[in-house]
Every structure is written in C-alpha cells, then in structure tokens.
Write a protein that holds these residues in place. Sequence first.
Motif, PDB file in Angstrom:
ATOM      1  N   SER A 101       0.845  -1.212   0.000  1.00 48.39           N
ATOM      2  CA  SER A 101       0.000   0.000   0.000  1.00 48.39           C
ATOM      3  C   SER A 101       0.872   1.250   0.000  1.00 48.39           C
ATOM      4  N   VAL A 102       1.975   1.201   0.711  1.00 49.47           N
ATOM      5  CA  VAL A 102       2.891   2.350   0.795  1.00 49.47           C
ATOM      6  C   VAL A 102       3.561   2.581  -0.560  1.00 49.47           C
ATOM      7  N   LYS A 103       4.007   1.497  -1.176  1.00 51.83           N
ATOM      8  CA  LYS A 103       4.679   1.600  -2.490  1.00 51.83           C
ATOM      9  C   LYS A 103       3.752   2.259  -3.524  1.00 51.83           C
ATOM     10  N   THR A 104       2.490   1.819  -3.509  1.00 49.22           N
ATOM     11  CA  THR A 104       1.529   2.376  -4.471  1.00 49.22           C
ATOM     12  C   THR A 104       1.414   3.889  -4.293  1.00 49.22           C
ATOM     13  N   VAL A 105       1.314   4.318  -3.045  1.00 50.75           N
ATOM     14  CA  VAL A 105       1.169   5.758  -2.789  1.00 50.75           C
ATOM     15  C   VAL A 105       2.451   6.500  -3.157  1.00 50.75           C
ATOM     16  N   GLU A 106       3.590   5.889  -2.882  1.00 48.27           N
ATOM     17  CA  GLU A 106       4.851   6.572  -3.204  1.00 48.27           C
ATOM     18  C   GLU A 106       4.951   6.847  -4.702  1.00 48.27           C
ATOM     19  N   GLU A 107       4.532   5.866  -5.518  1.00 48.20           N
ATOM     20  CA  GLU A 107       4.568   6.061  -6.971  1.00 48.20           C
ATOM     21  C   GLU A 107       3.652   7.225  -7.366  1.00 48.20           C
ATOM     22  N   ARG A 108       2.490   7.244  -6.708  1.00 48.11           N
ATOM     23  CA  ARG A 108       1.534   8.316  -6.986  1.00 48.11           C
ATOM     24  C   ARG A 108       2.121   9.680  -6.584  1.00 48.11           C
ATOM     25  N   LEU A 109       2.733   9.713  -5.426  1.00 44.28           N
ATOM     26  CA  LEU A 109       3.295  10.988  -4.932  1.00 44.28           C
ATOM     27  C   LEU A 109       4.395  11.492  -5.853  1.00 44.28           C
ATOM     28  N   LEU A 110       5.218  10.566  -6.299  1.00 47.92           N
ATOM     29  CA  LEU A 110       6.325  10.943  -7.184  1.00 47.92           C
ATOM     30  C   LEU A 110       5.788  11.605  -8.450  1.00 47.92           C
ATOM     31  N   ALA A 111       4.686  11.054  -8.955  1.00 45.42           N
ATOM     32  CA  ALA A 111       4.114  11.594 -10.193  1.00 45.42           C
ATOM     33  C   ALA A 111       3.360  12.902  -9.947  1.00 45.42           C
ATOM     34  N   GLU A 112       2.716  13.006  -8.787  1.00 42.31           N
ATOM     35  CA  GLU A 112       1.761  14.118  -8.609  1.00 42.31           C
ATOM     36  C   GLU A 112       2.261  15.244  -7.719  1.00 42.31           C
ATOM     37  N   GLU A 113       3.209  14.994  -6.846  1.00 44.71           N
ATOM     38  CA  GLU A 113       3.638  16.035  -5.910  1.00 44.71           C
ATOM     39  C   GLU A 113       4.212  17.208  -6.704  1.00 44.71           C
ATOM     40  N   ASP A 114       3.774  18.434  -6.395  1.00 40.66           N
ATOM     41  CA  ASP A 114       4.202  19.551  -7.243  1.00 40.66           C
ATOM     42  C   ASP A 114       4.970  20.626  -6.485  1.00 40.66           C
ATOM     43  N   THR A 115       5.294  20.385  -5.210  1.00 41.12           N
ATOM     44  CA  THR A 115       6.100  21.378  -4.485  1.00 41.12           C
ATOM     45  C   THR A 115       6.814  20.717  -3.308  1.00 41.12           C
ATOM     46  N   LYS A 116       7.915  21.334  -2.931  1.00 38.78           N
ATOM     47  CA  LYS A 116       8.618  20.926  -1.708  1.00 38.78           C
ATOM     48  C   LYS A 116       8.645  22.110  -0.744  1.00 38.78           C
ATOM     49  N   ASN A 117       7.690  23.000  -0.913  1.00 37.73           N
ATOM     50  CA  ASN A 117       7.561  24.146  -0.010  1.00 37.73           C
ATOM     51  C   ASN A 117       7.391  23.657   1.426  1.00 37.73           C
ATOM     52  N   TYR A 118       7.690  24.539   2.404  1.00 38.75           N
ATOM     53  CA  TYR A 118       7.516  24.164   3.804  1.00 38.75           C
ATOM     54  C   TYR A 118       6.069  23.765   4.102  1.00 38.75           C
ATOM     55  N   LEU A 119       5.929  22.836   5.036  1.00 33.32           N
ATOM     56  CA  LEU A 119       4.605  22.605   5.635  1.00 33.32           C
ATOM     57  C   LEU A 119       4.397  23.647   6.732  1.00 33.32           C
ATOM     58  N   ASP A 120       3.147  23.766   7.206  1.00 35.53           N
ATOM     59  CA  ASP A 120       2.888  24.608   8.373  1.00 35.53           C
ATOM     60  C   ASP A 120       3.662  24.049   9.574  1.00 35.53           C
ATOM     61  N   ILE A 121       3.780  24.858  10.600  1.00 30.12           N
ATOM     62  CA  ILE A 121       4.504  24.423  11.807  1.00 30.12           C
ATOM     63  C   ILE A 121       3.908  23.113  12.348  1.00 30.12           C
ATOM     64  N   ASP A 122       2.592  23.030  12.350  1.00 31.09           N
ATOM     65  CA  ASP A 122       1.954  21.811  12.874  1.00 31.09           C
ATOM     66  C   ASP A 122       1.643  20.810  11.763  1.00 31.09           C
ATOM     67  N   GLY A 123       2.216  21.011  10.585  1.00 30.23           N
ATOM     68  CA  GLY A 123       2.118  20.014   9.526  1.00 30.23           C
ATOM     69  C   GLY A 123       0.881  20.172   8.660  1.00 30.23           C
ATOM     70  N   ASP A 124       0.480  19.061   8.068  1.00 32.34           N
ATOM     71  CA  ASP A 124      -0.603  19.045   7.088  1.00 32.34           C
ATOM     72  C   ASP A 124      -1.947  18.808   7.802  1.00 32.34           C
ATOM     73  N   GLY A 125      -2.881  19.733   7.609  1.00 34.98           N
ATOM     74  CA  GLY A 125      -4.173  19.646   8.304  1.00 34.98           C
ATOM     75  C   GLY A 125      -4.926  18.365   7.975  1.00 34.98           C
ATOM     76  N   ALA A 126      -4.872  17.929   6.711  1.00 32.35           N
ATOM     77  CA  ALA A 126      -5.614  16.717   6.324  1.00 32.35           C
ATOM     78  C   ALA A 126      -5.021  15.490   7.019  1.00 32.35           C
ATOM     79  N   TYR A 127      -3.700  15.460   7.134  1.00 32.15           N
ATOM     80  CA  TYR A 127      -3.046  14.358   7.875  1.00 32.15           C
ATOM     81  C   TYR A 127      -3.470  14.405   9.340  1.00 32.15           C
ATOM     82  N   ASN A 128      -3.460  15.587   9.918  1.00 35.53           N
ATOM     83  CA  ASN A 128      -3.801  15.699  11.339  1.00 35.53           C
ATOM     84  C   ASN A 128      -5.236  15.247  11.607  1.00 35.53           C
ATOM     85  N   ARG A 129      -6.140  15.561  10.671  1.00 37.32           N
ATOM     86  CA  ARG A 129      -7.528  15.093  10.832  1.00 37.32           C
ATOM     87  C   ARG A 129      -7.601  13.572  10.688  1.00 37.32           C
TER      88      ARG A 129
END
Length: 404
Positions: A48-76
Amino acid sequence: MFEALAMAPADPIMGLNDAYKKDANPNKINLGIGVYRDGDSKTPIFESVKTVEERLLAEEDTKNYLDIDGDGAYNRAVQDLLWGADHEIVTRGRAGTAQTPGGTGALRIAGDFISRHFPHARVWISDPTWANHPKIFESAGVPTSTYRYYDPASHGLNFDAFIHGLAQIPAGDVVLLHGCCHNPTGVDPSAEQWARIADVIAERGIIPLVDFAYRGLGNGLAEDAVGLRALSRPGCELLVASSFSKNFGLYRERAGALTLVSENAAAVEKAMSHIKICIRTGYSNPPSHGAQIVRTVLADPQLRAQWEGEVKAMRDRINGMRCAFVDALEASGVRRDFSFIARQRGMFSLTGLTPQQVDALRERFSIYMVGSGRINVAGITRDNVGLLCEAIAEVLKERNEVRV
Ligand code: LMR
C-alpha cells in the motif's frame, strides 16, 4: 573544547544494532531493535505504501515548507484513526493534532510543552519501560518517576501495585501509558483493567500521555485502542503520541503526531499555539513524505483495506512465532515455563534471561537481545527458531534448567 569530551555510552537499543551489523557470523540473529521482520528476516516496504509513493512521485508539485503543525488533512486523519470521526472528541473539536517526526518527536514536543508551561509537573513512567522514555523527558527538563507495572514472577501485570501507584500521583502530574503492546514486557491491561485505570486517573486529576506506537500489532487495530477509548471520557484532558513507524513500516520516514485533548475547542486552540512554539524552536516544521503516505492510504478505501490486511499479516506472523518459540524451547529440553511469551502481545517480551545469559548468547551464538532480556519476537523466523532455542538451552544448561 570538543577534544576534552569523554565518549558517551552507546544507545542500549540502537547501539546493539550497530554491533549486530558488524558481526560476521552468517547465523547471527537480531532480536534487538523493535523493527518488524517477515519470514525471510526482511523489513519490506508495504505494498500500500509503495503504491502511494509512486503516486506521490508523479503528482507532488512542491517541496515548499509545511505549516509548523504540519498538514491539516493528515492531522484530521490521525484523529479519525484514534477515535473514529463520530467520537465527541472529534466532532466537538476537543482535539488538536500536530504532525511530528515520528512518535519520539511527539514525545519530545510533549516534554517541551510540559516543561515550559507546567514546570512543577512530573512525568510518571512504568517500571520497566522503553529505555528512551526517561531520557526524552529528562532532555526536555521534565523530572520523571516510576510506577509499578510488571510482575516478574508471573510475567504479567501487577495490577494492584499499578493502581496503588496511580492513586499516589499528585493532581496535575502526567502519567505515561503504553497504548498497547507494552514495550518491553508485551503485557497490557484488559478492557476491565483499563476502565479502572481511567477511573483512578479521572478521580486524581492526572493527565494521561498515551504512547501509541504499536497499534494493530497486538489484537487488532480496533481492539488495540481499548485503553485509549477508556481514557477518552467527556471533559477529559489527554495527550497522545502516535507513531506510524511500525504499523506502516515507515521507520526512517519519521511519521508521527502529537494530539492534545482538552475541554473545548477554545482551550485546544490556546494550548496548540504553545505547542507550535515548541515545534518552531525545535525543528521548525515536520518532514512531509511519511505523513503524506499515511494520509493517502487512510483516505482511500481500497488502499486502506490493503493496509489493514498488511497489518494483520504482521500481527498474525508475530503471534504465530510466539507460539512456535514456546514450542521449540520445550522441544529443546528447556524446563523453565516460557508459555507466558505466547500470551503476550506486540513485538516484545521480557524473557527473564539475566544480563549474563544475554551476554553469553551474544558472545557465543551471535544472538542479539537487549540487556534487560527483552526480545523482539518479530526477529524470530521458522528458519532461525531452532538455532535460537538450542542456544538458549545451552545457556540455561549451566543453571540446570534443561532436561538431559
Ligand atoms: C524499540 O524499542 O526497539 C523501538 O521502539 C525502536 C527504538 O527506537 O528504540
């Protein structure tokens, strides 16, 4: 200036790993560090992790900083996983979560927060516990004390002593609890015992800090949250350190979270503003990759089902090896009753082997376990269990504990 420094002692768990790597014996066995290994002694990346990593590699469009407390969707997603989206803690906004570098990062931020804002609070830690627990809080300037937990004679929980110890803790202090799969003993309270623990904590006005690093590796993802659910009462305050190192196999990606629960959303907002200062002055903002994987897997029903299956496979293998280990010890002629290992849960058990026996196993047979006698059951395989039990039998022979 630096030359004058004496050498620091090696970490009791990570240091052992270094020694294992240097050992040239082809039959060496690593039962030290708490890392899952499959039947071939590998620590594979989840499908499951490998599948997402492939997706992230293709779709991730920035390496900008996250907020201090990180990603809101992850936190939820972390909160939904902890309680379910319908729990009143979630629906009433009684929880705030900050994405952290692993569970250790969450514990350290909790320590910094306690040290800055509750300087008279002490953190109470089970005896025994993960070797790093006291050091994390000491590094944050928080004093620690221990409460009784384990009964070496029965290899089980010393529940009366535990409850008695909890009832002595002053209001406003923090009690560190292992959410499940207690490290190093493999001994957890039952659902009834958790309810009693939660009663005492509520009566005393103590703040629970739940270290939740092994969820899913004991009895199941839902079953392993029985303690957290018992503590999560209306109006309660609590802290949770989540780690996804083990149950997503994301060790080196450092995916974790610190969640704070208070009486209402306004209180949470204030507390989280201080937690953000601890983070900003510690590491500024968290690493992204591991948390993105966790968030994506949890949000996608198909990937989530696949992940749950992968966690189940780990759990089943560990529990199967617990039984196989006990049987093989018996077959090797060992007289001592090790059946408690089959009853315990998670990666670890305390074998009851002495430090001298642990040293002998390492020096004579290249079998690595922590000096306390803790083993990582996930390091046992069908291929090495025979060798392991014969070596233990050899070492116990010297104490007349083996049938001849
Ligand atoms: C362990 O107890 O072996 C694991 O939690 C890994 C570690 O960082 O010590």
